[in-house]
Design an enzyme around this catalytic site. Sequence first.
Site, PDB file in Angstrom:
ATOM      1  N   GLY A  12      -0.302 -10.961   7.959  1.00 19.32           N
ATOM      2  CA  GLY A  12       0.456 -10.782   6.734  1.00 19.32           C
ATOM      3  C   GLY A  12       1.728 -11.595   6.613  1.00 19.32           C
ATOM      4  CB  ILE A  19       8.002  -6.515   5.766  1.00 19.65           C
ATOM      5  CG1 ILE A  19       8.808  -6.049   4.553  1.00 19.65           C
ATOM      6  CG2 ILE A  19       8.130  -5.496   6.897  1.00 19.65           C
ATOM      7  CD1 ILE A  19       8.356  -4.729   3.961  1.00 19.65           C
ATOM      8  CE1 TYR A 154       4.163  -0.700  -4.681  1.00 18.63           C
ATOM      9  CE2 TYR A 154       3.161   1.385  -4.068  1.00 18.63           C
ATOM     10  CZ  TYR A 154       3.584   0.117  -3.731  1.00 18.63           C
ATOM     11  OH  TYR A 154       3.428  -0.329  -2.456  1.00 18.63           O
ATOM     12  CE  LYS A 161       1.370  -0.793   0.632  1.00 20.72           C
ATOM     13  NZ  LYS A 161       1.189  -1.629   1.859  1.00 20.72           N
ATOM     14  CB  THR A 192       8.302  -9.162   0.096  1.00 18.43           C
ATOM     15  OG1 THR A 192       7.568  -8.176  -0.659  1.00 18.43           O
ATOM     16  CG2 THR A 192       9.181  -8.461   1.127  1.00 18.43           C
ATOM     17  CB  ALA A 194       3.623  -8.244  -1.594  1.00 18.66           C
TER      18      ALA A 194
END
Length: 256
Positions: A12, A19, A154, A161, A192, A194
């Site tokens: 990733g 992160i 989201y 998630k 980030t 994403a």
Amino acid sequence: MLLKGKKALIFGLANNRSIAYGIAGALRRNGAECAFSWPNDAIKKRVLPLVEELGGAFTFPCDVTSDRQIDYAVQAVRQHWEKIDILVHAVAYAEKEDLSGRFIDTSRAGYTKALDISAFSLVALCKAFEPLMNDHSAVVTLTYYGADKWISNYNVMGVAKAALQASVRYLAYDFGSRGIRINAISAGPIKTLAASGVSGFSKILRHMENYTPLQKNVTIEEVGNAALFLASDLSVGMTGEVMFVDAGYNTSGIQI
């Protein structure tokens, strides 16, 4: 050094604001050897300079949507290492159009892609690399508060998630007999690559600065230090957990 002699795979890494970059830095500073995946040539061009900067051991291709690619990744890792001690899963994706407006408008294709990349990929990687994991290894993945509570825009990523967190709990039992631990970090919002796809993300960042107990947003270095703890022997009594690194936001109720 908490991780001297340990070998870590990191999935990733995208750029120096991701992160995964913060986690890799913390692991490297504490003695771990790190190897990094890249999903395609475009990402590879960005990853290779970062790997050199971090002192990475090697890189390998891995598109987590392909079982064949994951199998090839296992073979590529075996060419360098017989065993691994740490697996970091920092992979998530949803179509931009599914990260705004109403969740009910999520397309079937978008829902499937988000769940596949963001949640099932953890299961697939754990299954593929389990034979390479030493006993008492550690797996660390990344989640977000939107798995537990509604967060503006989201949407499908929150559902993904939530599936990821449930997967962590079930994988904890699958791995437990060998002392392999798997935990998730629920990081506060960080700017980030994403996160930039979430509509209105800058407003979320400003909100967090005002309504977290610490009155700040967290950094990739702070999340990296939490990952270091979960990857090290300091956390041998923890598995199946979600650790919040969000400046305390998850503890907050009504504020006036």
